[in-house]
Design an enzyme around this catalytic site. Structure first.
Site, mmCIF file in Angstrom:
data_model
loop_
_atom_site.group_PDB
_atom_site.id
_atom_site.type_symbol
_atom_site.label_atom_id
_atom_site.label_comp_id
_atom_site.label_asym_id
_atom_site.label_seq_id
_atom_site.Cartn_x
_atom_site.Cartn_y
_atom_site.Cartn_z
ATOM 1 N N TYR A 89 33.776 49.418 2.698
ATOM 2 C CA TYR A 89 34.596 48.764 3.900
ATOM 3 C C TYR A 89 35.663 49.631 4.554
ATOM 4 C CZ TYR A 89 32.313 44.601 1.842
ATOM 5 O OH TYR A 89 31.420 43.858 1.257
ATOM 6 N N PRO A 102 31.404 38.211 6.680
ATOM 7 C CA PRO A 102 30.351 37.145 6.482
ATOM 8 C C PRO A 102 31.173 35.994 6.991
ATOM 9 C CG PRO A 102 31.232 37.752 4.387
ATOM 10 C CD PRO A 102 31.938 38.497 5.562
ATOM 11 N N SER A 444 26.023 41.156 -8.533
ATOM 12 C CA SER A 444 27.577 41.218 -8.967
ATOM 13 C C SER A 444 27.739 41.674 -10.196
ATOM 14 C CB SER A 444 27.694 39.398 -9.208
ATOM 15 O OG SER A 444 28.868 39.389 -9.844
ATOM 16 N N SER A 544 20.863 39.250 0.668
ATOM 17 C CA SER A 544 21.990 38.609 -0.161
ATOM 18 C C SER A 544 21.506 37.253 -0.333
ATOM 19 C CB SER A 544 23.323 38.756 0.477
ATOM 20 O OG SER A 544 24.112 38.135 -0.510
ATOM 21 N N GLN A 545 21.630 36.801 -1.628
ATOM 22 C CA GLN A 545 21.540 35.391 -2.052
ATOM 23 C C GLN A 545 22.766 34.932 -2.152
ATOM 24 O OE1 GLN A 545 20.146 31.980 -5.652
ATOM 25 N NE2 GLN A 545 19.459 34.040 -5.883
#
Length: 633
Positions: A89, A102, A444, A544-545
């Site tokens: 980032y 997002p 994660s 991504s879920q």
């Protein structure tokens, strides 16, 4: 002091979590070679293999860096956290809207007028105050892992950053500032954006938080103030939509004036931003709502009615298009989901309460934030608006609800829904391009102290074998062979997922080795200059879920110019996909990808059904033969 006890127990639980491990060097290098071999040309792979073997040789550079990385693990709470945050980032110079932030798109609201919209916003703000209080009291229930690591407690630190984070732009790198241990000096104001003007809404008066009816009254005053044309100021929020270096330069210009410095200080210390958006004039289809949430529709619509540096910006459109825009460096999608679902439930329950709430106190009016402008600043605002317009014009988004089946069908096949969907994405990409590419799926690692994410590299050799079997018409592959390859690919994906969530994936590890080399002022090791490594970090498919229990969905843009963003939300009987790409890159098309994805999901289902029917038939024949044998026929 029950809250203090709860806090201590909770923090102890988080401290009891293990530290992120450093995987064995040989394991990471072997996995790296396996991940890239089938994605690069043979000659290139041979060269890469030599470089990797040299790096991992006994007493070689790799071992030196690995030793230092293990020392760093001993000395820090989380050895990868700062490295990852900067790489993912803070060092990224691209604008936050579309490229980084997002969004969660809430269900469309049917407001009969602006009063309904403000009532919704008041309920949302009151819900934010309640949720922030739970976070400050450390009273949120601890999250536990589901799926592969079911029952494992997860680190809760990301929640503590939800309303206390601010991302400052920098010329070369940004700064994420978090006021974690300052509950006593917790923000007592939010910022409301309306018609590109910014207002301070104090949420505490005389030591007591505002009630929902009081918040509504203040929002009505803000709306009236925003209408006053004679007091209108330029759209300063547009500056935060710019590239990070451009915004840092503009901010330096702004802060030369004390009025602007004071205004910035108030915005930078707020709890959150609430954006009251003008009607967009667009049909509230899922795709349009996603686009408006990601970039506001540019300066002609609500693109300047934002402040992108703040971690949570709630959007309430007068036309019922609502959601939240998140500055991603502070937390992951699951935290955004949990907060959003809490707020939706809170708002649903607060409508009846507001009617019977108590009288409203006489409160000082909210304050319009002043700005000082000049010809130079005007030019900066125009340039930022032009660049935002290019982002708006370039984004190709397609929100697609696949209705033929959902995760219940996949579970009946005794397969992981996430692995199954990842393979459908691989098959869709292969149908469009006849090759697989480096793929990112976030995993994660909250099972560790201060854990954020690592990467699941979904374009496995097994995935390639499977998609080839599904698309090679000449080979005439049997259904039983397709199923065998599907199961192999599902297992490979599941094993990589387990490796990633247990801290054994390769991306964080390789990044750590690279950063240690930089810290030691070593010449950059050849492995990190190799074209295979550079290509392996350009994620053409970024996935991504983000699953929800309520009717809402998450989306984001691609991470490379020639790439796709693919966020998915599996429900019991359907799956929501948000596919994004850029119009400027003519070889990508979100609509073409979505068509291929729909076909892929249907074809995989058909193979499963045919295979299941064949197995049932085989079992029936076997049973019949057994019965004949028993009866002596």
């Amino acid at each position: 002091m029950p809250i203090m006890e709860k806090q201590t127990a909770r923090e102890k639980k988080c401290q009891m979590l293990p530290k992120v491990p450093v995987p064995p060097l040989k394991q990471t290098l072997d996995t790296y070679l396996k991940c890239v071999q089938h994605l690069v040309k043979e000659e290139q792979f041979k060269k890469t293999k030599v470089i990797v073997e040299k790096f991992g040789a006994p007493a070689g550079v790799g071992e030196v860096l690995q030793k230092k990385l293990l020392e760093r693990r001993d000395k820090t709470t989380n050895w990868v956290y700062d490295y990852w945050l900067e790489d993912m980032y803070l060092n990224n110079r691209l604008a936050l809207p579309v490229n980084s932030s997002p969004v969660m798109v809430f269900p469309t609201e049917t407001f009969r007028g602006h009063k309904d919209a403000l009532r919704f916003a008041a309920g949302l703000i009151r819900g934010v105050l309640e949720y922030a209080a739970l976070i400050d009291a450390r009273a949120l229930p601890v999250d536990f892992a589901r799926g592969q690591q079911a029952g494992m407690p997860l680190c809760m630190e990301q929640y503590y950053r939800l309303f206390k984070s601010y991302r400052y732009p920098g010329l070369k790198t940004d700064t994420l500032e978090v006021q974690i241990n300052e509950a006593s000096s917790a923000s007592q104001h939010i910022i409301v954006a309306c018609k590109n003007q910014f207002f301070v809404l104090d949420v505490v008066a005389n030591g007591k938080q505002l009630m929902e009816t009081e918040i509504l009254s203040q929002l009505e005053k803000i709306m009236t103030m925003a209408e006053r044309e004679d007091e209108k100021l330029p759209p300063f929020g547009i500056l935060t939509s710019d590239g990070r270096t451009e915004w840092a330069q503009a901010r330096d210009v702004l802060t030369k004036d004390p009025t602007n410095r004071d205004t910035l200080a108030l915005i930078e210390s707020c709890l959150c931003v609430v954006c009251l958006d003008e009607p967009s004039g667009l049909e509230p289809r899922d795709t349009n709502r996603a686009l408006l949430m990601l970039h506001g529709g540019g300066r002609e619509k609500n693109g300047a009615n934002r402040w992108y540096d703040k971690s949570m910006q709630f959007v309430v459109g007068l036309d019922g298009i609502c959601g939240v825009v998140c500055e991603h460096s502070a937390f992951e999608g699951i935290v955004m989901v949990q907060c959003s679902e809490y707020l939706m439930k809170y708002i649903a329950g607060s409508a009846s309460k507001m009617a019977r709430s108590s009288s409203i106190r006489k409160l000082p009016a909210p304050r319009r934030l002043p700005w000082k402008s000049n010809a130079h600043i005007q030019r900066l605002l125009t340039a930022s608006g032009d660049r935002l317009q290019r982002v708006v014009d370039n984004l190709d988004m397609d929100v697609f609800k696949f209705k033929a089946y959902g995760k219940e069908f996949i579970k009946k096949q005794k397969m992981s829904p996430d692995a199954f969907i990842q393979l459908a994405l691989q098959l869709a990409f292969y149908k469009c391009n006849r090759r697989l590419v480096t793929t990112y799926e976030s995993a994660s690692i909250r099972g560790f102290q201060q854990g954020r994410v690592d990467n699941i590299r979904s374009a496995t050799p097994e995935a390639l074998a499977f998609v080839m079997s599904m698309t090679d018409e000449r080979a005439n592959v049997s259904d039983s062979e397709k199923i065998r390859r599907l199961i192999d690919a599902i297992n490979a994906q599941t094993n990589y997922t387990i490796a990633a969530i247990t801290g054994m994936a390769i991306d964080n590890h390789l990044l750590g080795l690279l950063r240690i080399a930089e810290e030691l002022n070593m010449e950059k090791p050849e492995i990190f200059c190799d074209e295979t490594y550079l290509a392996s970090n350009k994620f053409v498919l970024s996935t991504s879920q983000v699953a929800t229990t309520m009717e809402m969905f998450c989306c984001y843009g691609p991470v490379v110019p020639n790439g796709y963003g693919a966020c998915y939300n599996p429900q019991s009987d359907h799956i929501v996909f948000c596919v994004s790409s850029f119009w400027e890159y003519t070889q990508t098309s979100s609509a073409v990808f979505v068509k291929a994805l729909n076909e892929s999901l249907e074809e995989i289902r058909d193979v499963c059904n045919r295979s299941g029917a064949a197995a049932t038939k085989q079992a029936d024949i076997g049973q019949e033969a057994g019965q004949r044998h028993k009866s002596g026929k």
